[in-house]
Write a protein that holds these residues in place. Sequence first.
Motif, short mmCIF file in Angstrom:
data_model
loop_
_atom_site.label_atom_id
_atom_site.label_comp_id
_atom_site.label_asym_id
_atom_site.label_seq_id
_atom_site.Cartn_x
_atom_site.Cartn_y
_atom_site.Cartn_z
N THR A 13 113.28 30.40 77.47
CA THR A 13 114.07 31.06 76.44
C THR A 13 113.30 32.19 75.80
O THR A 13 112.12 32.02 75.43
CB THR A 13 114.49 30.05 75.35
OG1 THR A 13 115.17 28.95 75.95
CG2 THR A 13 115.41 30.72 74.33
N LEU A 14 113.95 33.32 75.66
CA LEU A 14 113.38 34.47 74.97
C LEU A 14 113.94 34.55 73.56
O LEU A 14 115.08 34.14 73.31
CB LEU A 14 113.71 35.77 75.70
CG LEU A 14 113.34 35.87 77.17
CD1 LEU A 14 113.81 37.21 77.74
CD2 LEU A 14 111.85 35.71 77.37
N LEU A 15 113.16 35.07 72.64
CA LEU A 15 113.63 35.33 71.28
C LEU A 15 113.41 36.82 71.00
O LEU A 15 112.37 37.24 70.51
CB LEU A 15 112.88 34.46 70.27
CG LEU A 15 113.43 34.49 68.84
CD1 LEU A 15 114.87 33.98 68.79
CD2 LEU A 15 112.55 33.68 67.89
N ILE A 16 114.41 37.62 71.35
CA ILE A 16 114.32 39.07 71.24
C ILE A 16 115.65 39.64 70.74
O ILE A 16 116.70 38.99 70.89
CB ILE A 16 113.97 39.73 72.60
CG1 ILE A 16 115.03 39.38 73.64
CG2 ILE A 16 112.58 39.32 73.07
CD1 ILE A 16 114.82 40.09 74.98
N PRO A 17 115.65 40.82 70.13
CA PRO A 17 116.92 41.43 69.72
C PRO A 17 117.66 41.99 70.94
O PRO A 17 117.04 42.52 71.87
CB PRO A 17 116.50 42.55 68.76
CG PRO A 17 115.08 42.86 69.13
CD PRO A 17 114.49 41.59 69.65
N LEU A 18 118.97 41.87 70.94
CA LEU A 18 119.77 42.46 72.00
C LEU A 18 119.90 43.97 71.82
O LEU A 18 119.83 44.74 72.79
CB LEU A 18 121.17 41.83 72.00
CG LEU A 18 121.28 40.45 72.63
CD1 LEU A 18 122.62 39.82 72.28
CD2 LEU A 18 121.12 40.53 74.14
N PRO A 69 116.43 39.20 66.12
CA PRO A 69 116.22 38.54 67.42
C PRO A 69 117.25 37.45 67.67
O PRO A 69 117.79 36.85 66.74
CB PRO A 69 114.81 37.96 67.30
CG PRO A 69 114.16 38.74 66.21
CD PRO A 69 115.26 39.10 65.25
N GLU A 70 117.50 37.19 68.94
CA GLU A 70 118.47 36.18 69.35
C GLU A 70 117.89 35.42 70.55
O GLU A 70 117.16 35.99 71.36
CB GLU A 70 119.79 36.84 69.72
CG GLU A 70 120.92 35.87 69.96
CD GLU A 70 122.27 36.56 69.95
OE1 GLU A 70 123.25 35.94 70.42
OE2 GLU A 70 122.36 37.71 69.49
N ARG A 92 128.48 40.59 73.94
CA ARG A 92 129.82 40.86 73.39
C ARG A 92 129.98 40.22 72.01
O ARG A 92 130.54 40.84 71.09
CB ARG A 92 130.89 40.34 74.34
CG ARG A 92 131.04 41.16 75.62
CD ARG A 92 132.14 40.62 76.50
NE ARG A 92 132.34 41.45 77.67
CZ ARG A 92 133.15 42.52 77.69
NH1 ARG A 92 133.85 42.84 76.62
NH2 ARG A 92 133.27 43.24 78.79
N SER A 93 129.50 38.99 71.88
CA SER A 93 129.63 38.31 70.61
C SER A 93 128.84 39.01 69.51
O SER A 93 129.32 39.17 68.38
CB SER A 93 129.15 36.86 70.75
OG SER A 93 129.18 36.18 69.53
N HIS A 94 127.63 39.45 69.84
CA HIS A 94 126.79 40.12 68.84
C HIS A 94 127.38 41.48 68.49
O HIS A 94 127.33 41.91 67.33
CB HIS A 94 125.36 40.28 69.36
CG HIS A 94 124.37 40.55 68.27
ND1 HIS A 94 123.57 39.58 67.73
CD2 HIS A 94 124.08 41.69 67.60
CE1 HIS A 94 122.81 40.10 66.78
NE2 HIS A 94 123.10 41.40 66.69
#
Length: 283
Positions: free
Chosen positions: A216-221, A227-228, A258-260
Amino acid sequence: MAQSQTPSSIVLEADPRSALDAAMEAARIASPVIDGPDGRTHVALPDRIRLHDISDPNRLPSRVRQAVTVDDRASLSAYANRFKSDRSIIVADFDALTISARLDWHEHNQSDSFPNPSHNAHAVTLALRPSEEFSRWDEMEGKIHPQADFARFLEENSVDICTPEAATMIEISRDFEATVGQVYKSAVRLDNGDRKLVFESDTKVQNGVIIPEKFTLLIPLYNGEDPEALTCLFRWRALGGGQVGLGFQWHRVEYQRRSHFALIATTASEETGLPAFMGRIAA
């Protein structure tokens, strides 16, 4: 008998000032229409070159013509709040990754002036861009890379990894680097879904490298966003010459994008009080 004069011998005397006035008048007549700085239009006619107002009485009033592009949602909301009116709206186009506040949109259908069209010439647009972190991982996604290259990439970008811990991913990458030049022998699926890849050296010594089923990555889209958590599925493939190729695939990340995007549009709507519409404006 007096000698007659030929036309070429007759000398005409002309007033230079009159010639200049005639030339200036001719120039004005050749281009008689004059646009005033206040938006009105005049025409210069020969009666002492007096200006006559010929503006269209039905012309629209002067208006703002401005298209502003911003880099984050906060700037979009701040600009929209400065110039919005009751007719302003937000249009969010996922295909173009743009969220635009149309500040001089058409009047509401409850307005007395409806359905007279408005100008739609003043807008502020958020042009979303993928974050640097997402772009870097997305470039590697969906491809099989030589194990040394992929191991080096994991180590260099381990700070983006949430689970397993970054230290664990660094250890995996170094284990893979240690097996470069060895021959891939087999793969064993463990009870938790992880894989153990077995390599053999020239001295018949076997080394096993356990790779997780997913990480799992924790980065902004998007640039400027929070971050997500993004799920990546580990992929590997046996190559010729006893080598192994490594890679990963996104798991439902497109849904998250799409959700973000919709969340950004909704948040901008809440911050400005403007209605938001998901779609696009026809050219």
